[in-house]
Design a protein around this motif. Sequence first.
Motif, PDB file in Angstrom:
ATOM      1  N   GLY A  49       0.823  -1.205   0.000  1.00  0.00           N
ATOM      2  CA  GLY A  49       0.000   0.000   0.000  1.00  0.00           C
ATOM      3  C   GLY A  49       0.858   1.256   0.000  1.00  0.00           C
ATOM      4  O   GLY A  49       0.519   2.244  -0.660  1.00  0.00           O
ATOM      5  N   ALA A  50       1.958   1.220   0.718  1.00  0.00           N
ATOM      6  CA  ALA A  50       2.866   2.377   0.742  1.00  0.00           C
ATOM      7  C   ALA A  50       3.450   2.620  -0.645  1.00  0.00           C
ATOM      8  O   ALA A  50       3.553   3.774  -1.097  1.00  0.00           O
ATOM      9  N   ALA A  51       3.819   1.548  -1.331  1.00  0.00           N
ATOM     10  CA  ALA A  51       4.367   1.677  -2.691  1.00  0.00           C
ATOM     11  C   ALA A  51       3.313   2.231  -3.645  1.00  0.00           C
ATOM     12  O   ALA A  51       3.618   3.058  -4.505  1.00  0.00           O
ATOM     13  N   LEU A  52       2.070   1.798  -3.482  1.00  0.00           N
ATOM     14  CA  LEU A  52       0.991   2.311  -4.322  1.00  0.00           C
ATOM     15  C   LEU A  52       0.773   3.797  -4.069  1.00  0.00           C
ATOM     16  O   LEU A  52       0.646   4.584  -5.009  1.00  0.00           O
ATOM     17  N   GLY A  53       0.755   4.198  -2.810  1.00  0.00           N
ATOM     18  CA  GLY A  53       0.596   5.611  -2.477  1.00  0.00           C
ATOM     19  C   GLY A  53       1.722   6.452  -3.045  1.00  0.00           C
ATOM     20  O   GLY A  53       1.498   7.544  -3.586  1.00  0.00           O
ATOM     21  N   SER A  54       2.923   5.937  -2.948  1.00  0.00           N
ATOM     22  CA  SER A  54       4.087   6.640  -3.488  1.00  0.00           C
ATOM     23  C   SER A  54       4.006   6.754  -5.005  1.00  0.00           C
ATOM     24  O   SER A  54       4.301   7.812  -5.576  1.00  0.00           O
ATOM     25  N   ASN A  85      -8.883  -4.833  -2.594  1.00  0.00           N
ATOM     26  CA  ASN A  85      -8.007  -4.471  -1.482  1.00  0.00           C
ATOM     27  C   ASN A  85      -6.534  -4.596  -1.863  1.00  0.00           C
ATOM     28  O   ASN A  85      -5.661  -4.387  -1.031  1.00  0.00           O
ATOM     29  N   GLY A  86      -6.273  -4.930  -3.120  1.00  0.00           N
ATOM     30  CA  GLY A  86      -4.899  -5.063  -3.606  1.00  0.00           C
ATOM     31  C   GLY A  86      -4.296  -3.710  -3.940  1.00  0.00           C
ATOM     32  O   GLY A  86      -4.941  -2.662  -3.815  1.00  0.00           O
ATOM     33  N   HIS A  87      -3.064  -3.737  -4.379  1.00  0.00           N
ATOM     34  CA  HIS A  87      -2.295  -2.511  -4.623  1.00  0.00           C
ATOM     35  C   HIS A  87      -2.019  -2.381  -6.121  1.00  0.00           C
ATOM     36  O   HIS A  87      -0.894  -2.573  -6.578  1.00  0.00           O
ATOM     37  N   PHE A  88      -3.061  -2.038  -6.869  1.00  0.00           N
ATOM     38  CA  PHE A  88      -2.987  -2.018  -8.326  1.00  0.00           C
ATOM     39  C   PHE A  88      -2.922  -0.593  -8.869  1.00  0.00           C
ATOM     40  O   PHE A  88      -3.639   0.285  -8.411  1.00  0.00           O
ATOM     41  N   LEU A  89      -2.073  -0.409  -9.856  1.00  0.00           N
ATOM     42  CA  LEU A  89      -1.962   0.858 -10.567  1.00  0.00           C
ATOM     43  C   LEU A  89      -1.950   0.547 -12.057  1.00  0.00           C
ATOM     44  O   LEU A  89      -1.217  -0.347 -12.506  1.00  0.00           O
ATOM     45  N   GLU A 107      12.924   6.689  -9.767  1.00  0.00           N
ATOM     46  CA  GLU A 107      12.141   5.508 -10.087  1.00  0.00           C
ATOM     47  C   GLU A 107      11.069   5.357  -9.024  1.00  0.00           C
ATOM     48  O   GLU A 107      11.328   5.552  -7.833  1.00  0.00           O
ATOM     49  N   CYS A 108       9.849   5.022  -9.442  1.00  0.00           N
ATOM     50  CA  CYS A 108       8.771   4.908  -8.451  1.00  0.00           C
ATOM     51  C   CYS A 108       8.405   3.460  -8.153  1.00  0.00           C
ATOM     52  O   CYS A 108       7.492   3.212  -7.381  1.00  0.00           O
ATOM     53  N   PHE A 109       9.095   2.495  -8.731  1.00  0.00           N
ATOM     54  CA  PHE A 109       8.870   1.077  -8.456  1.00  0.00           C
ATOM     55  C   PHE A 109       7.407   0.685  -8.680  1.00  0.00           C
ATOM     56  O   PHE A 109       6.770   0.077  -7.828  1.00  0.00           O
ATOM     57  N   ALA A 110       6.920   1.080  -9.841  1.00  0.00           N
ATOM     58  CA  ALA A 110       5.548   0.793 -10.257  1.00  0.00           C
ATOM     59  C   ALA A 110       5.528   0.818 -11.782  1.00  0.00           C
ATOM     60  O   ALA A 110       6.502   1.224 -12.407  1.00  0.00           O
TER      61      ALA A 110
END
Length: 134
Positions: A49-54, A85-89, A107-110
């Motif tokens: 979730g933190a990576a998704l927010g970032s 509830n997953g972390h999808f972009l 790099e945003c790792f997404a």
Amino acid sequence: GQTCVSAKRVLVADAIFDEFAEKFARRTDALRVGDPFESTTDVGPVVSGAALGSARAHVINAAADGASILSGGADPCDVPERLRNGHFLRPTILGGATPAMACFQDECFAPVVTLSSFGDEAEAVSLANANAHA
């Protein structure tokens, strides 16, 4: 699992930039986001979730800095109910990125890539090296 070998910056000659950007965006829009265990999925979730927010902040800040969102974006991804509830972009293309923009430098790792144009070989080399991590 995840891999860290995807391109984060794409440099394209001015002469073909518009055509390339349009075709790249069309192909990116066709990618299916979802469960990585399903054979029809092209892109799975980010790690947390933190990576998704970032990553969302990365896209929002890029647009605020003047980049164009050619595909994807920071809005919630349309996935089946069981994955909500997953972390999808959605895979995102940020057009017109310049070295002065954080999206070009970091790099945003997404599934996010910048797309920048160049006029000649010297400018392409300059852009390729215009990164604090190069």
